[in-house]
Design a protein around this motif. Structure first.
Motif, PDB file in Angstrom:
ATOM      1  N   ALA A  68      -2.829   1.169  -2.469  1.00  0.00           N
ATOM      2  CA  ALA A  68      -3.748   1.232  -1.378  1.00  0.00           C
ATOM      3  C   ALA A  68      -2.944   2.232  -0.271  1.00  0.00           C
ATOM      4  CB  ALA A  68      -3.007  -0.577  -0.636  1.00  0.00           C
ATOM      5  N   THR A  69      -4.097   2.489   0.721  1.00  0.00           N
ATOM      6  CA  THR A  69      -3.962   3.353   1.676  1.00  0.00           C
ATOM      7  C   THR A  69      -3.483   3.189   3.267  1.00  0.00           C
ATOM      8  OG1 THR A  69      -5.701   4.526   0.538  1.00  0.00           O
ATOM      9  CG2 THR A  69      -4.891   5.801   2.024  1.00  0.00           C
ATOM     10  N   LEU A  70      -2.427   3.816   3.319  1.00  0.00           N
ATOM     11  CA  LEU A  70      -1.995   3.667   5.273  1.00  0.00           C
ATOM     12  C   LEU A  70      -3.377   3.897   5.980  1.00  0.00           C
ATOM     13  CD1 LEU A  70      -0.157   2.072   7.329  1.00  0.00           C
ATOM     14  CD2 LEU A  70       1.207   4.614   6.807  1.00  0.00           C
ATOM     15  N   VAL A  71      -4.413   3.145   6.566  1.00  0.00           N
ATOM     16  CA  VAL A  71      -5.220   3.487   7.809  1.00  0.00           C
ATOM     17  C   VAL A  71      -4.426   3.379   8.141  1.00  0.00           C
ATOM     18  CG1 VAL A  71      -6.793   2.805   6.700  1.00  0.00           C
ATOM     19  CG2 VAL A  71      -6.132   1.197   7.485  1.00  0.00           C
ATOM     20  N   HIS A  72      -4.056   3.045   8.857  1.00  0.00           N
ATOM     21  CA  HIS A  72      -3.150   2.674  10.413  1.00  0.00           C
ATOM     22  C   HIS A  72      -1.727   2.429  10.432  1.00  0.00           C
ATOM     23  CE1 HIS A  72      -2.910   1.830  14.579  1.00  0.00           C
ATOM     24  NE2 HIS A  72      -2.533   0.524  14.752  1.00  0.00           N
ATOM     25  N   HIS A  80       2.730  -3.277  13.029  1.00  0.00           N
ATOM     26  CA  HIS A  80       1.302  -2.606  13.156  1.00  0.00           C
ATOM     27  C   HIS A  80       1.149  -2.044  12.961  1.00  0.00           C
ATOM     28  CE1 HIS A  80       2.868  -3.503  17.721  1.00  0.00           C
ATOM     29  NE2 HIS A  80       2.509  -5.208  17.291  1.00  0.00           N
ATOM     30  N   CYS A  81       1.288  -2.127  10.713  1.00  0.00           N
ATOM     31  CA  CYS A  81       0.778  -1.218   9.680  1.00  0.00           C
ATOM     32  C   CYS A  81      -0.442  -1.527   9.468  1.00  0.00           C
ATOM     33  CB  CYS A  81       1.601  -0.572   8.732  1.00  0.00           C
ATOM     34  SG  CYS A  81       2.870   0.485   9.364  1.00  0.00           S
ATOM     35  N   GLN A  82      -1.514  -1.077   8.670  1.00  0.00           N
ATOM     36  CA  GLN A  82      -2.741  -1.968   7.844  1.00  0.00           C
ATOM     37  C   GLN A  82      -2.758  -0.752   7.096  1.00  0.00           C
ATOM     38  OE1 GLN A  82      -5.659  -1.801  10.816  1.00  0.00           O
ATOM     39  NE2 GLN A  82      -5.774  -4.062  11.267  1.00  0.00           N
ATOM     40  N   VAL A  83      -3.156  -0.846   6.132  1.00  0.00           N
ATOM     41  CA  VAL A  83      -3.655  -1.148   4.486  1.00  0.00           C
ATOM     42  C   VAL A  83      -5.130  -1.370   3.871  1.00  0.00           C
ATOM     43  CG1 VAL A  83      -1.463  -0.397   3.854  1.00  0.00           C
ATOM     44  CG2 VAL A  83      -2.936  -2.732   3.257  1.00  0.00           C
ATOM     45  N   ARG A 110      -0.197   6.989   0.257  1.00  0.00           N
ATOM     46  CA  ARG A 110      -0.729   6.028  -0.740  1.00  0.00           C
ATOM     47  C   ARG A 110       0.704   5.273  -1.307  1.00  0.00           C
ATOM     48  NH1 ARG A 110      -5.413   5.705  -1.826  1.00  0.00           N
ATOM     49  NH2 ARG A 110      -4.948   5.358  -4.655  1.00  0.00           N
ATOM     50  N   TRP A 111       0.014   3.794  -0.946  1.00  0.00           N
ATOM     51  CA  TRP A 111       1.605   2.819  -1.609  1.00  0.00           C
ATOM     52  C   TRP A 111       0.614   1.754  -2.127  1.00  0.00           C
ATOM     53  CZ3 TRP A 111       2.094   1.063   4.179  1.00  0.00           C
ATOM     54  CH2 TRP A 111       3.040   1.986   4.438  1.00  0.00           C
ATOM     55  N   VAL A 112       1.662   1.128  -3.612  1.00  0.00           N
ATOM     56  CA  VAL A 112       1.138   0.356  -4.258  1.00  0.00           C
ATOM     57  C   VAL A 112       1.024  -0.967  -3.088  1.00  0.00           C
ATOM     58  CG1 VAL A 112       1.730  -1.178  -6.597  1.00  0.00           C
ATOM     59  CG2 VAL A 112       2.079   1.043  -6.460  1.00  0.00           C
ATOM     60  N   VAL A 113       0.805  -2.230  -3.751  1.00  0.00           N
ATOM     61  CA  VAL A 113       0.621  -3.189  -2.647  1.00  0.00           C
ATOM     62  C   VAL A 113       0.173  -4.145  -3.544  1.00  0.00           C
ATOM     63  CG1 VAL A 113       0.138  -2.391  -0.098  1.00  0.00           C
ATOM     64  CG2 VAL A 113      -2.120  -3.418  -1.946  1.00  0.00           C
ATOM     65  N   ARG A 114       1.254  -5.843  -2.674  1.00  0.00           N
ATOM     66  CA  ARG A 114       0.482  -7.171  -3.793  1.00  0.00           C
ATOM     67  C   ARG A 114      -0.133  -7.716  -3.201  1.00  0.00           C
ATOM     68  NH1 ARG A 114       2.974  -8.481  -9.484  1.00  0.00           N
ATOM     69  NH2 ARG A 114       4.342  -5.912  -9.242  1.00  0.00           N
ATOM     70  N   TYR A 115      -0.597  -8.445  -3.790  1.00  0.00           N
ATOM     71  CA  TYR A 115      -1.922  -9.241  -2.418  1.00  0.00           C
ATOM     72  C   TYR A 115      -2.120 -10.777  -2.900  1.00  0.00           C
ATOM     73  CZ  TYR A 115      -5.880  -7.871  -5.101  1.00  0.00           C
ATOM     74  OH  TYR A 115      -6.691  -7.933  -6.082  1.00  0.00           O
TER      75      TYR A 115
END
Length: 172
Positions: A68-72, A80-83, A110-115
């Motif tokens: 994922a990319t941090l977009v906010h 208050h963070c969005q990826v 750039r982060w690794v996320v789980r969804y």
């Protein structure tokens, strides 16, 4: 009647409460009440907000993994963070939940996320799967709540004991 009781309570002389009233300072009881209110608020923050937030972060351990990319960027701890990442061939923007860490990162990180596969907008940084900053804040708030309770009880006992030990005035 109330005046008689009040006069009788002053037979031993002025108390710490009378001194506070005479100087215009708040009574020591105000400090005890404020301390107990702080304990209640910090305890509620810990038990009702931060521990459940940590559990939510842990709940996605078995989620789908994505880059994922941090977009906010912003205060991730308060949500208050969005990826943005790709899930099932489509771009998804997910708001990280309360208790997430990584708030010092800037947009584009750039982060690794789980969804969740059935709800990709529910995502967590992989680094937060252990509870993130939520677990640290939960324990800190709980410890501070306990400190406020202990302080209130100690001051209450101290004032009660001091009041009992006041010397009786001499009658002439």
């Amino acid at each position: 009647m109330a005046r008689d009781v009040d006069d009788l309570s002053r037979v031993k002389g002025p108390s710490v409460y009378d001194h506070a009233a005479a100087t215009g300072k708040p009574s020591p009881r105000v400090g005890i009440v404020v301390s107990m209110v702080m304990a209640l608020l910090l305890g509620a923050l810990s038990l009702l907000v931060m521990f459940p937030a940590a559990d939510h972060l842990r709940s996605l351990r078995d989620g789908e993994r994505a880059q994922a990319t941090l977009v906010h960027s912003g205060s991730c701890m308060i949500g208050h963070c969005q990826v943005e990442f790709m899930a099932d061939g489509r771009a998804v923007v997910a708001t990280l939940p309360v208790g997430s860490s990584g708030g010092k990162s800037s947009d584009g990180a750039r982060w690794v996320v789980r969804y969740r596969a059935d709800d990709p907008e529910t995502a967590v940084r992989e680094a937060d799967l252990g509870g993130g900053g939520a677990i640290a804040l939960a324990w800190t708030a709980g410890g501070l709540a306990l400190m406020f309770v202990v302080t209130s009880v100690y001051v209450g006992f101290y004032l009660a004991r001091r009041r009992r030990k006041s010397p009786a005035p001499h009658c002439h």
